[in-house]
Motif scaffolding. Sequence first.
Motif, PDB file in Angstrom:
ATOM      1  N   LEU A  53       0.234 -32.471  29.528  1.00 44.86           N
ATOM      2  CA  LEU A  53      -1.089 -32.330  30.132  1.00 44.86           C
ATOM      3  C   LEU A  53      -2.075 -33.363  29.592  1.00 44.86           C
ATOM      4  O   LEU A  53      -2.841 -33.963  30.351  1.00 44.86           O
ATOM      5  CB  LEU A  53      -1.632 -30.914  29.891  1.00 44.86           C
ATOM      6  CG  LEU A  53      -1.053 -29.817  30.777  1.00 44.86           C
ATOM      7  CD1 LEU A  53      -1.504 -28.443  30.281  1.00 44.86           C
ATOM      8  CD2 LEU A  53      -1.476 -30.007  32.240  1.00 44.86           C
ATOM      9  N   ALA A  54      -2.065 -33.567  28.286  1.00 46.79           N
ATOM     10  CA  ALA A  54      -2.981 -34.530  27.664  1.00 46.79           C
ATOM     11  C   ALA A  54      -2.700 -35.945  28.177  1.00 46.79           C
ATOM     12  O   ALA A  54      -3.626 -36.687  28.539  1.00 46.79           O
ATOM     13  CB  ALA A  54      -2.840 -34.484  26.145  1.00 46.79           C
ATOM     14  N   ALA A  77      -3.603 -36.150  31.927  1.00 51.12           N
ATOM     15  CA  ALA A  77      -5.059 -36.220  32.106  1.00 51.12           C
ATOM     16  C   ALA A  77      -5.564 -37.637  31.829  1.00 51.12           C
ATOM     17  O   ALA A  77      -6.458 -38.134  32.530  1.00 51.12           O
ATOM     18  CB  ALA A  77      -5.749 -35.221  31.179  1.00 51.12           C
ATOM     19  N   THR A  78      -4.977 -38.284  30.826  1.00 52.70           N
ATOM     20  CA  THR A  78      -5.343 -39.666  30.513  1.00 52.70           C
ATOM     21  C   THR A  78      -5.026 -40.577  31.689  1.00 52.70           C
ATOM     22  O   THR A  78      -5.847 -41.406  32.090  1.00 52.70           O
ATOM     23  CB  THR A  78      -4.590 -40.148  29.251  1.00 52.70           C
ATOM     24  OG1 THR A  78      -4.908 -39.286  28.162  1.00 52.70           O
ATOM     25  CG2 THR A  78      -4.973 -41.576  28.892  1.00 52.70           C
ATOM     26  N   TRP A  79      -3.825 -40.409  32.257  1.00 52.62           N
ATOM     27  CA  TRP A  79      -3.438 -41.205  33.430  1.00 52.62           C
ATOM     28  C   TRP A  79      -4.428 -40.978  34.574  1.00 52.62           C
ATOM     29  O   TRP A  79      -4.895 -41.934  35.207  1.00 52.62           O
ATOM     30  CB  TRP A  79      -2.022 -40.809  33.886  1.00 52.62           C
ATOM     31  CG  TRP A  79      -1.486 -41.659  34.990  1.00 52.62           C
ATOM     32  CD1 TRP A  79      -0.680 -42.757  34.874  1.00 52.62           C
ATOM     33  CD2 TRP A  79      -1.745 -41.511  36.404  1.00 52.62           C
ATOM     34  NE1 TRP A  79      -0.416 -43.289  36.113  1.00 52.62           N
ATOM     35  CE2 TRP A  79      -1.062 -42.554  37.070  1.00 52.62           C
ATOM     36  CE3 TRP A  79      -2.486 -40.602  37.160  1.00 52.62           C
ATOM     37  CZ2 TRP A  79      -1.099 -42.699  38.450  1.00 52.62           C
ATOM     38  CZ3 TRP A  79      -2.530 -40.761  38.541  1.00 52.62           C
ATOM     39  CH2 TRP A  79      -1.841 -41.793  39.174  1.00 52.62           C
ATOM     40  N   LEU A  80      -4.756 -39.713  34.836  1.00 56.36           N
ATOM     41  CA  LEU A  80      -5.616 -39.368  35.963  1.00 56.36           C
ATOM     42  C   LEU A  80      -7.017 -39.956  35.807  1.00 56.36           C
ATOM     43  O   LEU A  80      -7.585 -40.496  36.772  1.00 56.36           O
ATOM     44  CB  LEU A  80      -5.705 -37.840  36.091  1.00 56.36           C
ATOM     45  CG  LEU A  80      -6.414 -37.302  37.336  1.00 56.36           C
ATOM     46  CD1 LEU A  80      -5.693 -37.737  38.603  1.00 56.36           C
ATOM     47  CD2 LEU A  80      -6.496 -35.775  37.271  1.00 56.36           C
ATOM     48  N   ILE A  81      -7.564 -39.877  34.608  1.00 51.41           N
ATOM     49  CA  ILE A  81      -8.914 -40.402  34.354  1.00 51.41           C
ATOM     50  C   ILE A  81      -8.965 -41.902  34.630  1.00 51.41           C
ATOM     51  O   ILE A  81      -9.862 -42.403  35.319  1.00 51.41           O
ATOM     52  CB  ILE A  81      -9.358 -40.090  32.912  1.00 51.41           C
ATOM     53  CG1 ILE A  81      -9.627 -38.579  32.757  1.00 51.41           C
ATOM     54  CG2 ILE A  81     -10.605 -40.895  32.540  1.00 51.41           C
ATOM     55  CD1 ILE A  81      -9.741 -38.123  31.315  1.00 51.41           C
TER      56      ILE A  81
END
Length: 209
Positions: free
Chosen positions: A130-131, A134-138
């Motif tokens: 998840l962490a 989330a980094t990829w998505l941001i």
Amino acid sequence: MSSYFPSLIAIVLSYLLGSLSFAVIVSKTLGMADPRSYGSKNPGATNVLRSGNKGAALATLLLDALKGWVPVFLIQQFGAAWDMGPGTAAVAGLAAFLGHLYPVFFGFQGGKGVATAAGALFGIDPLLGLATGATWLIIAVFFRYSSLASIVAAFFAPAYYLIGGQIAWPLDLMVLLALVSISLLLVWRHRENIRRLAAGTESRLGSKK
């Protein structure tokens, strides 16, 4: 030597599973063009999306992620009976990732392995997945470059593992080495993207060219 045999079998099977190039398989099943023939010519979900078929791209993404997650999850859940621990599970994830990069069934010409790496991370620990996700998505949302998001996420994955060690999960040297290997290979496979990013010619997310 016999005690290592189950681990060896699991790692080989993980590589073979990883060698299933779902971008090609899904495209062929749906009567679409081979993803190795257009766009970036990379057999992965991002390039399949350039065909305009979002369903095919989503199917490719999920199947590529599953082939990274399944071997790690199965070893985590059932491997103890054969002396297989978190280290073996992570190496199996690395093997699946290598299968995607260099698939024995497709002339060793594979994709960049982002989804498969993500699946392996979720298998190692959902919070780690998840962490990193989330980094990829941001990065992807703000800059609209899938390649840049993948490179940044690859850098952070082993860093998150170290930061969360002994807090969110126990630290394991073999897991860390597997994560570092995956990250370095991901960056290496994106070397052409890095050149295009530097030159300002990299395709953005949503581009069909």
